[in-house]
Design an enzyme around this catalytic site. Structure first.
Site, PDB file in Angstrom:
ATOM      1  N   CYS A 108      16.517  -9.080  44.200  1.00 14.86           N
ATOM      2  CA  CYS A 108      16.926  -8.938  42.807  1.00 14.86           C
ATOM      3  C   CYS A 108      16.386 -10.166  42.098  1.00 14.86           C
ATOM      4  O   CYS A 108      16.935 -11.258  42.240  1.00 14.86           O
ATOM      5  CB  CYS A 108      18.446  -8.870  42.696  1.00 14.86           C
ATOM      6  SG  CYS A 108      19.005  -8.909  40.974  1.00 14.86           S
ATOM      7  N   CYS A 111      18.900 -11.469  39.107  1.00 10.22           N
ATOM      8  CA  CYS A 111      20.211 -12.071  39.436  1.00 10.22           C
ATOM      9  C   CYS A 111      20.420 -12.021  40.941  1.00 10.22           C
ATOM     10  O   CYS A 111      19.705 -12.718  41.660  1.00 10.22           O
ATOM     11  CB  CYS A 111      21.352 -11.448  38.636  1.00 10.22           C
ATOM     12  SG  CYS A 111      21.369  -9.652  38.486  1.00 10.22           S
ATOM     13  N   SER A 112      21.355 -11.200  41.434  1.00 10.59           N
ATOM     14  CA  SER A 112      21.628 -11.213  42.871  1.00 10.59           C
ATOM     15  C   SER A 112      22.190  -9.863  43.326  1.00 10.59           C
ATOM     16  O   SER A 112      23.025  -9.814  44.217  1.00 10.59           O
ATOM     17  CB  SER A 112      22.620 -12.325  43.200  1.00 10.59           C
ATOM     18  OG  SER A 112      23.773 -12.207  42.378  1.00 10.59           O
ATOM     19  N   CYS A 113      21.733  -8.769  42.702  1.00 14.04           N
ATOM     20  CA  CYS A 113      22.251  -7.436  43.020  1.00 14.04           C
ATOM     21  C   CYS A 113      22.049  -7.131  44.505  1.00 14.04           C
ATOM     22  O   CYS A 113      20.972  -7.384  45.057  1.00 14.04           O
ATOM     23  CB  CYS A 113      21.546  -6.389  42.167  1.00 14.04           C
ATOM     24  SG  CYS A 113      21.841  -6.635  40.404  1.00 14.04           S
TER      25      CYS A 113
END
Lengths: 204, 225
Positions: A108, A111-113
């Site tokens: 991702c 962000c940090s999906c």
């Protein structure tokens, strides 16, 4: 001593991150806006109940049950929900299959999906600037840092999770595992193999 | 132009340092606390996931680069709490008493946690926007990674994938448009696609001629190629 950007309210909290969290928790608790027992419950859930063991169960089942695998690749969300794996950050699941010709890898960049119900909270490296910046541009160099070298006959397909769809990699079943049961296979499925930065373990 | 979080393809970050598989889920106790406080505060219902992502992205580039992961979370959360009027600057300074708050009825109780985490928050919605593309169709992404409603607003088209030619791989359905939702302008659901791009379309020196990158992109980010 670095200072926060003072246009932002967060700069009013203590700069030390642990103290900053503590201060906000205290303020919210005093106002009755959070229940500290609920925080403990959330932490317990992601520390002890939800993690890569869930995804490993799905992968092992797909390795032994061709019908399950076909359904999983067609409609992962409902198939994994039937196994009890659904919830926050896993509302829309897609499973992508590694083959000798194509290796899949998930990132991702924005962000940090990450598929929480199947893999839990993402590891630090997955959230790092280095991984986010480089996985899309030079996946093979990144893979080498995980000790993985792909043959040149295999292409790499990197999935950048830019929406609410969460991706899980179905790694290839290791050779020499024909005699193993589903439960035994679960033990070979690593977290990184389901992100696509690693391979399953070889049977001992 | 986007913001500091949009780092896909950037040079200079150095190697990735993988942690062992059995490393603790939370490296520090305060990481766990930061995650839990953020989730619990989200349950007050004053914002959605797009608003909270944008709050982290709006940290100044200096703070964004300097803060560790959960520092971004907790700082973005503090900013949101003040912006939405849940807390005041004085509250953050610790200058106010613990008066009863009008939102206390919404507080997430420990016995509700399992249910809340298990029910999640689906982002698909019915939409009357017609599906314009079919699998296999060639498309080109918008020339700029920009929010069409708000200057400097939230968007999910990364800069590295602007003006790029790819093809539709999957139609996911119709989903909340973050560009609208992050600014509380409504869900504005529209078709969402997985779009596949040859690495050579995105990078000057791709590692392998067959490598590809797939992104999930909303219909309004795409034109027929």
């Amino acid at each position: 001593m670095p200072h926060d950007d003072h246009d932002h309210p967060h700069a009013l909290l203590p700069p030390d991150p642990a103290l900053r969290v503590k201060a906000l928790e205290t303020i919210l608790t005093r106002k009755g806006l959070i229940d500290p027992a609920a925080l403990d419950e959330i932490i317990d859930t992601y520390q002890n109940k939800i993690g890569p063991q869930n995804g490993a169960r799905v992968v092992a089942k797909a390795w032994v049950d061709p019908e399950f695998k076909a359904e999983l690749l067609k409609d992962a969300t409902s198939v994994v929900a039937d196994l009890g794996f659904y919830g926050r950050q896993g509302e829309h699941m897609v499973v992508v299959e590694n083959t000798p010709e194509q290796h899949n890898m998930v990132v991702c960049t924005l962000c940090s999906c990450y598929p929480w119900p199947l893999l839990g909270i993402p590891p630090g490296w997955y959230k790092s600037d280095a991984y986010r910046a480089r996985a899309v541009r030079e996946p093979r160099k990144v893979l080498a840092e995980f000790g993985v070298t792909l043959p040149t006959t295999s292409s790499v397909r990197v999935w950048d999770s830019t929406a609410e769809v969460r991706y899980l990699v179905l790694p290839m079943r290791p050779l020499g595992t024909d005699g193993l049961s589903e439960d035994e296979l679960v033990g070979l499925v690593t977290r990184d193999s389901m992100i696509g930065t690693g391979l399953p373990e070889e049977p001992s | 132009m986007t913001r500091v979080h949009d780092m896909g393809g950037r040079f200079g970050d150095g190697p990735v340092h993988p942690e062992p598989e059995d490393a603790p889920v939370f490296a520090e106790d305060w990481h766990a606390r930061a995650l839990a406080v953020t989730l619990a505060a989200g349950s007050l219902g004053q914002w959605n996931i797009d608003v909270s992502r944008h709050a982290r992205e709006r940290l100044s580039p200096k703070d964004y680069a300097r803060f560790s992961y959960y520092e971004k979370w907790i700082s973005g959360l503090a900013d949101l709490l003040v912006e939405t009027g849940v807390l005041t600057d004085e509250d953050l300074r610790g200058e106010t008493a613990g008066d009863k708050h009008p939102l206390t009825s919404r507080v997430l109780k420990s016995d509700a946690v399992a249910k809340v985490l298990a029910s999640g928050g689906p982002a698909d919605r019915p939409s009357n926007v017609r599906v314009k593309f079919e699998p296999g169709q060639k498309v080109v992404t918008a020339r700029q990674a920009a929010n069409r409603f708000v200057d400097g607003g939230h968007t999910r088209l990364p800069m590295y994938a602007t003006g790029a030619r790819g093809r539709i791989l999957m139609i996911h359905g119709t989903y909340v448009l973050p560009d609208s939702s992050a600014h509380k302008l409504g869900d504005a659901p529209e078709p969402l696609y997985a779009v596949v791009f040859p690495a050579s379309e995105l990078w000057a020196n791709p590692e392998h001629p067959q490598d590809e990158v797939v992104l999930d992109l909303w219909q309004s980010y795409l034109e027929p190629a």
